[in-house]
Design a protein around this motif. Structure first.
Motif, PDB file in Angstrom:
ATOM      1  N   GLN A  53     105.631 -76.407 -39.220  1.00  0.00           N
ATOM      2  CA  GLN A  53     106.527 -75.419 -38.644  1.00  0.00           C
ATOM      3  C   GLN A  53     107.475 -76.142 -37.696  1.00  0.00           C
ATOM      4  O   GLN A  53     107.127 -77.179 -37.127  1.00  0.00           O
ATOM      5  CB  GLN A  53     105.752 -74.355 -37.878  1.00  0.00           C
ATOM      6  CG  GLN A  53     104.848 -73.527 -38.769  1.00  0.00           C
ATOM      7  CD  GLN A  53     104.090 -72.492 -37.965  1.00  0.00           C
ATOM      8  OE1 GLN A  53     103.585 -72.768 -36.888  1.00  0.00           O
ATOM      9  NE2 GLN A  53     104.017 -71.288 -38.497  1.00  0.00           N
ATOM     10  N   PHE A  54     108.665 -75.579 -37.510  1.00  0.00           N
ATOM     11  CA  PHE A  54     109.649 -76.226 -36.664  1.00  0.00           C
ATOM     12  C   PHE A  54     110.603 -75.209 -36.062  1.00  0.00           C
ATOM     13  O   PHE A  54     110.709 -74.086 -36.531  1.00  0.00           O
ATOM     14  CB  PHE A  54     110.445 -77.272 -37.465  1.00  0.00           C
ATOM     15  CG  PHE A  54     111.395 -76.665 -38.459  1.00  0.00           C
ATOM     16  CD1 PHE A  54     112.744 -76.546 -38.165  1.00  0.00           C
ATOM     17  CD2 PHE A  54     110.938 -76.206 -39.682  1.00  0.00           C
ATOM     18  CE1 PHE A  54     113.625 -75.978 -39.073  1.00  0.00           C
ATOM     19  CE2 PHE A  54     111.802 -75.645 -40.606  1.00  0.00           C
ATOM     20  CZ  PHE A  54     113.154 -75.532 -40.295  1.00  0.00           C
ATOM     21  N   ASN A  55     111.259 -75.633 -35.023  1.00  0.00           N
ATOM     22  CA  ASN A  55     112.379 -74.913 -34.456  1.00  0.00           C
ATOM     23  C   ASN A  55     113.358 -75.957 -33.947  1.00  0.00           C
ATOM     24  O   ASN A  55     113.001 -77.126 -33.771  1.00  0.00           O
ATOM     25  CB  ASN A  55     111.943 -73.979 -33.325  1.00  0.00           C
ATOM     26  CG  ASN A  55     113.010 -72.946 -32.990  1.00  0.00           C
ATOM     27  OD1 ASN A  55     114.012 -72.808 -33.680  1.00  0.00           O
ATOM     28  ND2 ASN A  55     112.793 -72.213 -31.916  1.00  0.00           N
ATOM     29  N   ILE A  56     114.586 -75.537 -33.719  1.00  0.00           N
ATOM     30  CA  ILE A  56     115.626 -76.420 -33.214  1.00  0.00           C
ATOM     31  C   ILE A  56     116.351 -75.683 -32.097  1.00  0.00           C
ATOM     32  O   ILE A  56     116.735 -74.529 -32.268  1.00  0.00           O
ATOM     33  CB  ILE A  56     116.641 -76.790 -34.314  1.00  0.00           C
ATOM     34  CG1 ILE A  56     115.933 -77.388 -35.534  1.00  0.00           C
ATOM     35  CG2 ILE A  56     117.689 -77.736 -33.772  1.00  0.00           C
ATOM     36  CD1 ILE A  56     116.812 -77.471 -36.769  1.00  0.00           C
ATOM     37  N   ILE A  57     116.516 -76.365 -30.980  1.00  0.00           N
ATOM     38  CA  ILE A  57     117.301 -75.813 -29.873  1.00  0.00           C
ATOM     39  C   ILE A  57     118.428 -76.799 -29.595  1.00  0.00           C
ATOM     40  O   ILE A  57     118.180 -77.958 -29.279  1.00  0.00           O
ATOM     41  CB  ILE A  57     116.453 -75.617 -28.610  1.00  0.00           C
ATOM     42  CG1 ILE A  57     115.258 -74.690 -28.898  1.00  0.00           C
ATOM     43  CG2 ILE A  57     117.310 -75.072 -27.470  1.00  0.00           C
ATOM     44  CD1 ILE A  57     114.272 -74.574 -27.744  1.00  0.00           C
ATOM     45  N   GLU A  58     119.665 -76.346 -29.751  1.00  0.00           N
ATOM     46  CA  GLU A  58     120.796 -77.216 -29.443  1.00  0.00           C
ATOM     47  C   GLU A  58     121.255 -76.907 -28.029  1.00  0.00           C
ATOM     48  O   GLU A  58     121.134 -75.791 -27.553  1.00  0.00           O
ATOM     49  CB  GLU A  58     121.918 -77.064 -30.463  1.00  0.00           C
ATOM     50  CG  GLU A  58     122.599 -75.722 -30.488  1.00  0.00           C
ATOM     51  CD  GLU A  58     123.917 -75.694 -29.735  1.00  0.00           C
ATOM     52  OE1 GLU A  58     124.356 -76.728 -29.200  1.00  0.00           O
ATOM     53  OE2 GLU A  58     124.510 -74.626 -29.666  1.00  0.00           O
ATOM     54  N   PHE A  59     121.755 -77.948 -27.361  1.00  0.00           N
ATOM     55  CA  PHE A  59     122.216 -77.723 -25.995  1.00  0.00           C
ATOM     56  C   PHE A  59     123.400 -78.598 -25.641  1.00  0.00           C
ATOM     57  O   PHE A  59     123.579 -79.683 -26.170  1.00  0.00           O
ATOM     58  CB  PHE A  59     121.077 -77.976 -24.994  1.00  0.00           C
ATOM     59  CG  PHE A  59     120.720 -79.428 -24.808  1.00  0.00           C
ATOM     60  CD1 PHE A  59     121.307 -80.188 -23.800  1.00  0.00           C
ATOM     61  CD2 PHE A  59     119.803 -80.049 -25.639  1.00  0.00           C
ATOM     62  CE1 PHE A  59     120.981 -81.527 -23.635  1.00  0.00           C
ATOM     63  CE2 PHE A  59     119.465 -81.385 -25.478  1.00  0.00           C
ATOM     64  CZ  PHE A  59     120.065 -82.129 -24.469  1.00  0.00           C
ATOM     65  N   ASN A  60     124.201 -78.064 -24.755  1.00  0.00           N
ATOM     66  CA  ASN A  60     125.240 -78.792 -24.038  1.00  0.00           C
ATOM     67  C   ASN A  60     125.256 -78.166 -22.646  1.00  0.00           C
ATOM     68  O   ASN A  60     124.236 -78.224 -21.972  1.00  0.00           O
ATOM     69  CB  ASN A  60     126.595 -78.752 -24.780  1.00  0.00           C
ATOM     70  CG  ASN A  60     126.949 -77.378 -25.293  1.00  0.00           C
ATOM     71  OD1 ASN A  60     127.017 -76.407 -24.549  1.00  0.00           O
ATOM     72  ND2 ASN A  60     127.191 -77.283 -26.601  1.00  0.00           N
ATOM     73  N   SER A  61     126.321 -77.520 -22.235  1.00  0.00           N
ATOM     74  CA  SER A  61     126.288 -76.799 -20.961  1.00  0.00           C
ATOM     75  C   SER A  61     125.419 -75.553 -21.067  1.00  0.00           C
ATOM     76  O   SER A  61     124.887 -75.063 -20.074  1.00  0.00           O
ATOM     77  CB  SER A  61     127.704 -76.409 -20.531  1.00  0.00           C
ATOM     78  OG  SER A  61     128.501 -77.570 -20.372  1.00  0.00           O
ATOM     79  N   LYS A  62     125.304 -75.029 -22.272  1.00  0.00           N
ATOM     80  CA  LYS A  62     124.451 -73.871 -22.590  1.00  0.00           C
ATOM     81  C   LYS A  62     123.488 -74.318 -23.672  1.00  0.00           C
ATOM     82  O   LYS A  62     123.594 -75.417 -24.193  1.00  0.00           O
ATOM     83  CB  LYS A  62     125.302 -72.704 -23.094  1.00  0.00           C
ATOM     84  CG  LYS A  62     126.350 -72.252 -22.125  1.00  0.00           C
ATOM     85  CD  LYS A  62     127.201 -71.181 -22.751  1.00  0.00           C
ATOM     86  CE  LYS A  62     128.343 -70.803 -21.829  1.00  0.00           C
ATOM     87  NZ  LYS A  62     129.277 -69.877 -22.457  1.00  0.00           N
ATOM     88  N   HIS A  63     122.561 -73.429 -24.046  1.00  0.00           N
ATOM     89  CA  HIS A  63     121.669 -73.785 -25.157  1.00  0.00           C
ATOM     90  C   HIS A  63     121.502 -72.602 -26.101  1.00  0.00           C
ATOM     91  O   HIS A  63     121.699 -71.454 -25.712  1.00  0.00           O
ATOM     92  CB  HIS A  63     120.317 -74.294 -24.656  1.00  0.00           C
ATOM     93  CG  HIS A  63     119.442 -73.254 -24.041  1.00  0.00           C
ATOM     94  ND1 HIS A  63     119.610 -72.800 -22.759  1.00  0.00           N
ATOM     95  CD2 HIS A  63     118.381 -72.587 -24.537  1.00  0.00           C
ATOM     96  CE1 HIS A  63     118.693 -71.891 -22.485  1.00  0.00           C
ATOM     97  NE2 HIS A  63     117.943 -71.740 -23.558  1.00  0.00           N
ATOM     98  N   GLN A  64     121.158 -72.934 -27.337  1.00  0.00           N
ATOM     99  CA  GLN A  64     121.002 -71.919 -28.380  1.00  0.00           C
ATOM    100  C   GLN A  64     119.867 -72.316 -29.317  1.00  0.00           C
ATOM    101  O   GLN A  64     119.953 -73.337 -29.993  1.00  0.00           O
ATOM    102  CB  GLN A  64     122.305 -71.802 -29.181  1.00  0.00           C
ATOM    103  CG  GLN A  64     122.238 -70.864 -30.360  1.00  0.00           C
ATOM    104  CD  GLN A  64     122.034 -69.422 -29.939  1.00  0.00           C
ATOM    105  OE1 GLN A  64     122.650 -68.970 -28.996  1.00  0.00           O
ATOM    106  NE2 GLN A  64     121.174 -68.714 -30.627  1.00  0.00           N
TER     107      GLN A  64
END
Length: 123
Positions: A53-64
């Motif tokens: 199982q996996f998830n991905i969280i992308e971030f810069n000034s905010k995250h998603q």
């Protein structure tokens, strides 16, 4: 990619930097973010098994996050995650605190892998 095999890494959350510096390019003109996306394609399609199982969280000034919590590595989820990764554009700063907190809040996550080229600008 051997890191992702075995019982220790059955539930992984990737926390990925998409800040402005990820737009820097190599000698071939490929951005750091493009290289990350290429490697995700390989990892998700070739290295993950249906038991993981996996998830991905992308971030810069905010995250998603891609999803709320880890998801099974089904073919449909792998394709959807690849589209999510390919939609990223480099922008903003390197605020990694909040996305890391979110990753660790998911009690089903067994491992968190941080991919970043910079130093955080948050505490």
């Amino acid at each position: 990619n051997i890191l992702l095999r075995g019982d220790s890494y059955t539930r992984i959350t990737f926390v990925v930097d998409t800040s402005g510096s990820m737009g820097l390019t190599n000698a071939e003109g490929k951005s750091r973010l493009e290289m990350v996306a290429d490697h995700f394609d390989d990892v998700l399609s070739r290295e993950f098994s249906s038991q993981q199982q996996f998830n991905i969280i992308e971030f810069n000034s905010k995250h998603q996050p891609w999803r709320k919590g880890v998801q099974s590595a089904t073919p449909d989820n792998v394709r959807a995650a690849a589209r999510f990764v390919r939609s990223w554009r480099p922008a903003g700063g390197t605020n990694m605190g909040a996305p890391l907190e979110e990753a660790f809040r998911d009690r089903k996550t067994a491992a968190v892998l941080l991919l970043s080229d910079g130093e955080p600008w948050d505490d």
